[in-house]
Each structure stands twice: as structure tokens, then as C-alpha cells.
Design a protein around this motif. Structure first.
Motif, PDB file in Angstrom:
ATOM      1  N   ARG A   1       0.835  -1.205   0.000  1.00 20.49           N
ATOM      2  CA  ARG A   1       0.000   0.000   0.000  1.00 20.49           C
ATOM      3  C   ARG A   1       0.869   1.255   0.000  1.00 20.49           C
ATOM      4  O   ARG A   1       0.552   2.234  -0.681  1.00 20.49           O
ATOM      5  CB  ARG A   1      -0.891   0.020   1.249  1.00 20.49           C
ATOM      6  CG  ARG A   1      -2.068  -0.901   1.216  1.00 20.49           C
ATOM      7  CD  ARG A   1      -3.025  -0.515   2.316  1.00 20.49           C
ATOM      8  NE  ARG A   1      -4.140  -1.436   2.454  1.00 20.49           N
ATOM      9  CZ  ARG A   1      -5.248  -1.152   3.111  1.00 20.49           C
ATOM     10  NH1 ARG A   1      -5.372   0.039   3.681  1.00 20.49           N
ATOM     11  NH2 ARG A   1      -6.215  -2.023   3.218  1.00 20.49           N
TER      12      ARG A   1
ATOM     13  N   HIS B   1     -15.686  -1.161  -3.725  1.00 15.09           N
ATOM     14  CA  HIS B   1     -14.910  -1.949  -2.774  1.00 15.09           C
ATOM     15  C   HIS B   1     -13.411  -1.808  -3.008  1.00 15.09           C
ATOM     16  O   HIS B   1     -12.615  -2.265  -2.179  1.00 15.09           O
ATOM     17  CB  HIS B   1     -15.326  -3.419  -2.852  1.00 15.09           C
ATOM     18  CG  HIS B   1     -16.710  -3.687  -2.366  1.00 15.09           C
ATOM     19  ND1 HIS B   1     -17.235  -4.955  -2.254  1.00 15.09           N
ATOM     20  CD2 HIS B   1     -17.705  -2.846  -1.959  1.00 15.09           C
ATOM     21  CE1 HIS B   1     -18.485  -4.889  -1.798  1.00 15.09           C
ATOM     22  NE2 HIS B   1     -18.795  -3.616  -1.615  1.00 15.09           N
TER      23      HIS B   1
ATOM     24  N   ASN C   1     -10.146   2.694  -0.471  1.00 23.13           N
ATOM     25  CA  ASN C   1      -9.822   2.809   0.951  1.00 23.13           C
ATOM     26  C   ASN C   1     -10.281   4.194   1.410  1.00 23.13           C
ATOM     27  O   ASN C   1      -9.568   5.189   1.256  1.00 23.13           O
ATOM     28  CB  ASN C   1      -8.316   2.639   1.171  1.00 23.13           C
ATOM     29  CG  ASN C   1      -7.874   1.192   1.032  1.00 23.13           C
ATOM     30  OD1 ASN C   1      -8.054   0.385   1.925  1.00 23.13           O
ATOM     31  ND2 ASN C   1      -7.298   0.870  -0.129  1.00 23.13           N
ATOM     32  N   GLY C   2     -11.481   4.260   1.953  1.00 22.87           N
ATOM     33  CA  GLY C   2     -12.069   5.526   2.367  1.00 22.87           C
ATOM     34  C   GLY C   2     -13.480   5.290   2.850  1.00 22.87           C
ATOM     35  O   GLY C   2     -14.086   4.254   2.535  1.00 22.87           O
TER      36      GLY C   2
ATOM     37  N   GLY D   1     -16.523   3.609   0.933  1.00 18.22           N
ATOM     38  CA  GLY D   1     -16.078   3.294  -0.418  1.00 18.22           C
ATOM     39  C   GLY D   1     -16.397   4.399  -1.407  1.00 18.22           C
ATOM     40  O   GLY D   1     -16.464   4.167  -2.608  1.00 18.22           O
TER      41      GLY D   1
ATOM     42  N   LEU E   1      -4.907   1.498  -4.013  1.00 21.98           N
ATOM     43  CA  LEU E   1      -3.816   1.004  -3.185  1.00 21.98           C
ATOM     44  C   LEU E   1      -3.645  -0.512  -3.232  1.00 21.98           C
ATOM     45  O   LEU E   1      -2.554  -1.016  -2.955  1.00 21.98           O
ATOM     46  CB  LEU E   1      -4.031   1.441  -1.731  1.00 21.98           C
ATOM     47  CG  LEU E   1      -4.134   2.947  -1.472  1.00 21.98           C
ATOM     48  CD1 LEU E   1      -4.298   3.205   0.016  1.00 21.98           C
ATOM     49  CD2 LEU E   1      -2.915   3.677  -2.021  1.00 21.98           C
ATOM     50  N   ASN E   2      -4.727  -1.225  -3.548  1.00 29.74           N
ATOM     51  CA  ASN E   2      -4.686  -2.689  -3.502  1.00 29.74           C
ATOM     52  C   ASN E   2      -5.090  -3.273  -4.853  1.00 29.74           C
ATOM     53  O   ASN E   2      -6.153  -2.919  -5.388  1.00 29.74           O
ATOM     54  CB  ASN E   2      -5.647  -3.229  -2.441  1.00 29.74           C
ATOM     55  CG  ASN E   2      -5.309  -2.754  -1.057  1.00 29.74           C
ATOM     56  OD1 ASN E   2      -5.581  -1.605  -0.712  1.00 29.74           O
ATOM     57  ND2 ASN E   2      -4.713  -3.613  -0.262  1.00 29.74           N
TER      58      ASN E   2
END
Length: 481
Positions: free
Chosen positions: A26, A120, A123-124, A127, A147-148
Motif C-alpha cells: 500500500r 470496494h 480505501n475511504g 467506499g 492502493l490494492n
């Protein structure tokens, strides 16, 4: 002290290399510099945007327009879908880890409801749902850093959330790993979901959403790509022998878990739950939770029509969770021989089987044209899985209804076959079949409608079957001549 075999060491090394190639941290993705800007290529199911070949992160601009549109749920059944991009499921979005996504959610002025989007992949908070709540005729914009890596579901999260999702508001976003995915010949987008209508399965006309059934988790339809039969016949997934196929599979729910299976294929590789770090091999059926995904990959070995199902099988053969993968190319008898003999096996006490169905009185057709239209729905719900949407049946298994000399020669015999069932050898259009035709415990009106529909299609005789004729010739399975 553990002693590892050579094969175990090779497998462990391969897994470590896979994880290293497919998993940046990340922190690395958060710090990845953004170079340039591009508009996202978006596609409707079953199409997938092209693979990403750039070696850097960029700013990706995504425009999703929310529309509430009336469309086909099943033959003769209409539904008002709430959509991301005009169709259910929503557009497939493809980006790369480290990308900065600028999301534009545009709610069309004709919409009756506010909508938002929960990705999904974000990151927040929510969503992105809170940042994207959008009234009809308005547009919301927010950004997020990918990030993923993984295959992620997105959906509307406006209250009542289950209603928005059940009406068709879901899709998939693929965040490719930095090194990209292994090259394949074909990629397809398949998404399962469950629909809840006030009318029963197959009930004709425009059907409203039933919150009562949704809360009780009693779907009338379980489908791939938004409707019954969306991916069969001329719309089947088309591939060739020798090609490697990758399916990006999602489950929009809102309630049911999918037991995803391709009949006659073994998944060489599965990335369960859409992850990019822990693939598994040689999988028969993979579980996909509501709001989850999986990536499955396999190589086509032999030709044929392969059926894609939710292996909770009444969903497939009674509620619509059935699609087709058509593989073209030469036979390979060394890998699959096909039928090499055809012998009768009749153990003591066997006879025609009866397909049990609840009896309910259908609406009476007032004309032949109306009877044909109603029969189309009965065919889709009861006959299409075996005899196919084009009436051609399945070679060596289910006889054709198209140009059928058996049906056209004797209407009374055909009525007795449908109501009483049939087993043993049967010759249709010069080809022998040796199986079981179950007796259908349907109302006289339904049988008359579906037989009239069949007679009206595929160069058949065009004759009409009346409910009175069905009643006069209805037989029990054991008495079938």
C-alpha cells in the motif's frame, strides 16, 4: 527438521514469485507518482476493456451515468432496472494499482431517486458512497488512489441499500497489479445477481420490486448479466479450442452466494475472492459471496457448448442462472471420445419420471397470437435449458424441436409425450436418442401455450394446441402408449 522434496520447493518458489510480482505494498502505491491522464475505457458485460500495458501510474477519469431504465428480465417479463451506464450489470472498469481515479457519478435528470457509488476498491469512508450521493440531474466528483490490486465489486449504497442493489446497481472494477496479468486469449465479464418481483417467476408484464421477498431472501430470478438467457444462443461466450479463457466473475447479490461452475471444465487457476496473491489450481466449483468476486482461468481442450451455472442447481434450471460457453474447433478423441455406445438399461421397476411442479391456474389466452406469446415464457422457464433457445436440442442428449418430424406428425402423440413423459429409444429427424423425457405437471393452459409456441417456431407446422385438447389427451406416465 523438515525435509522438502524438489517439487515442494519448486511450488513454494513459484508461489513466492507470484506473490512478489502481483503484490506491491500500500505504501508503494500511495507514493507512486502520477504521470499523465487518460479516460477510462468502459465496457458492458460480457466484454472486458483491454489489458493495461503502461509501466507507471496515471490519473484515470471515469464517467458513470446512472439511469433508471425499463428492460427485459425474462421472456415476457419487464423490469425497471436502476443502472450504472444504462445496463445491468454496470460498466466494467479497468485500472492499475497506484492509479489516481477521478470518479464522476452523473445521475440522469429522468431518474426518480438519488444514487451513489460504493467501490470496494476504495480505501475511504463508505467506499466513496458519502462523497458521491447525487440527486437526479446532478453530478458528483471524488478521487481515490488504487492502493490494492484485485477484482472488486461496486454498487449503489443509497438507503434502502438492498433495494438499489436488487434493482441492478452493481458492477466490477479490476485493479491490475503493476506487472499486469498473465496473457490469455479471451477475457469475459460475468456477474450473478438475484431479483425479487411481486409476481411469481414467469408472470408476464412489467413487474415491480418486492421488498418483502428481498427481506425474506426469496428471489424469483437468479441470473447472469442482468436477465434470463442473457448469455445463451447467439449471445453465448465464443471461444476456440486451444485458447486460454479468463472469466472475471462477480456476485452482486444482494443476498445469495454463488457456487460458480462451468459444466465440463476444470478451472486451471482460480484467484478466490478477487485477490491477486493466493491463486489455487484445479478447482471444480468456486464459492463467490454476495458483494464478492473471483477470477477463473482455464484452457479449452475440446469443442462443444459448455453450460455455466450456479451449482445450486434449481437456481440454474428453474430461476435463470445459466449461461453458455461455445468452443469451436476440431475434436480430440484422445481427450474426450463422446458417446461410443448406446445401450438400453432398464432396471426393474423403472418408468418415466415426473417433474413435480406446483399447479397454478394461468391466465387464459384469448387468441393464438396471445397463446404463442404466453408459451414463449413457459418455454424459457421449463424447456430451454435442454432443448436450447433455438430449438436445436443437444446432440446425443436432447432431441431437436426445430423441424421436428416427431412433433409435426402427430399432435395427440406430442400432447401425451409432454403430459405423460417418455423414456427409451426415440428417433427424431433421422437421429436416435435414448433418454428420459419427464412428464410435466403443468396446467392444461400452460401446456397448450408452450406447444403452440413450439409449433409456431423453427419451421414447424404452425398448428395450435387448445387446453381442451390437452385435457382430452392428458395421461399419467405409467399409461403412456
Amino acid at each position: 527438521m523438515k525435509i522438502f522434496t524438489r517439487n515442494a520447493l519448486l511450488a513454494a518458489t513459484s508461489l513466492l514469485l507470484t506473490q512478489q510480482a502481483w503484490c506491491a505494498s500500500r505504501e508503494d502505491n500511495a507514493k507512486a507518482p502520477i504521470i499523465g491522464v487518460e479516460d477510462a475505457i468502459l465496457t458492458d458485460a460480457p466484454a472486458v476493456p483491454p489489458a493495461i500495458h503502461r509501466d507507471h501510474a496515471t490519473k484515470v477519469v471515469v464517467h458513470l451515468e446512472v439511469r433508471e431504465v425499463e428492460g427485459r428480465l425474462a421472456d415476457g417479463v419487464r423490469y425497471t432496472f436502476w443502472t450504472f451506464g444504462g445496463k445491468t450489470p454496470g460498466k466494467f472498469i479497468r485500472i492499475r494499482e497506484g492509479d489516481l481515479v477521478e470518479m464522476h457519478l452523473d445521475n440522469h435528470p429522468s431518474s426518480k431517486m438519488p444514487h451513489n457509488i460504493d467501490l470496494h476498491a476504495v480505501n475511504g469512508p463508505g467506499g466513496g458512497a458519502g462523497a458521491s450521493l447525487t440527486a437526479p440531474g446532478h453530478s458528483s466528483v471524488f478521487t481515490f488512489k488504487a492502493l490494492n490490486p484485485g477484482l472488486f465489486v461496486y454498487h449503489c449504497a443509497t438507503a434502502p441499500v438492498a433495494m438499489h442493489v436488487a434493482n441492478g446497481m452493481y458492477g466490477l472494477i479490476l485493479v491490475e497489479p503493476r506487472e499486469g496479468l498473465p496473457k490469455v486469449d479471451r477475457e469475459f465479464y460475468v456477474m450473478q445477481s438475484d431479483f425479487y418481483t411481486k409476481g411469481a417467476n414467469g408472470e408476464q408484464g412489467l413487474q415491480p420490486f418486492s421488498m418483502v421477498k428481498a427481506i425474506e431472501e426469496r428471489p424469483d430470478y437468479v441470473v447472469f448479466n442482468g436477465s434470463v438467457g442473457s448469455t445463451v444462443g447467439d449471445r453465448a461466450l465464443a471461444t476456440n479450442v486451444g485458447e486460454t479463457v479468463r472469466l472475471f466473475v462477480g456476485d452482486g447479490g444482494p443476498n445469495l452466494t454463488s457456487s460458480f461452475h462451468v459444466i465440463g471444465q476444470i478451472f486451471d487457476t482460480v484467484w478466490p475472492e478477487g485477490n491477486m496473491s493466493t491463486p489455487t489450481q484445479n478447482v471444480q466449483t468456486t464459492m463467490i459471496p454476495a458483494g464478492g468476486s473471483a477470477i477463473v482461468q482455464f484452457k479449452n481442450s475440446v469443442p462443444g457448448t459448455f453450460i455455466i451455472v450456479d451449482h445450486s442447481l434449481t437456481r440454474a434450471f428453474n430461476r435463470g442462472a445459466l449461461a453458455q460457453l461455445k468452443i469451436n474447433g476440431p475434436d480430440n478423441k484422445a481427450l474426450f471420445s463422446g458417446k461410443v455406445s448406446d445401450e438400453v438399461y432398464m432396471p426393474e421397476g423403472s418408468n418415466a419420471r415426473v417433474a413435480e411442479m406446483p399447479s397454478q391456474k394461468p391466465a387464459a389466452a384469448e387468441s393464438k397470437a396471445e397463446r404463442i406469446k404466453l408459451g414463449e415464457g413457459v418455454f424459457a422457464n421449463n424447456c430451454q435449458a435442454c432443448h436450447q433457445g433455438n430449438g436445436e436440442g443437444v446432440a446425443d442428449a436432447f432431441p431437436p424441436l426445430a423441424k421436428s418430424d416427431y412433433l409435426n406428425a402427430d399432435k395427440v402423440r406430442a400432447i401425451k409425450t409432454v403430459t405423460g413423459g417418455l423414456d427409451g429409444k426415440l428417433t427424431v429427424n433421422g437421429h436416435d436418442f435414448n433418454g428420459v423425457m419427464p412428464a410435466w405437471d403443468l396446467p392444461d393452459e400452460d401446456i397448450a401455450n408452450v406447444m403452440t409456441y413450439i409449433y409456431s417456431q423453427w419451421d414447424n407446422s404452425g398448428q395450435e394446441v387448445l387446453p381442451s385438447e390437452v385435457a382430452a389427451n392428458r395421461v399419467k406416465a405409467a399409461n403412456l402408449p
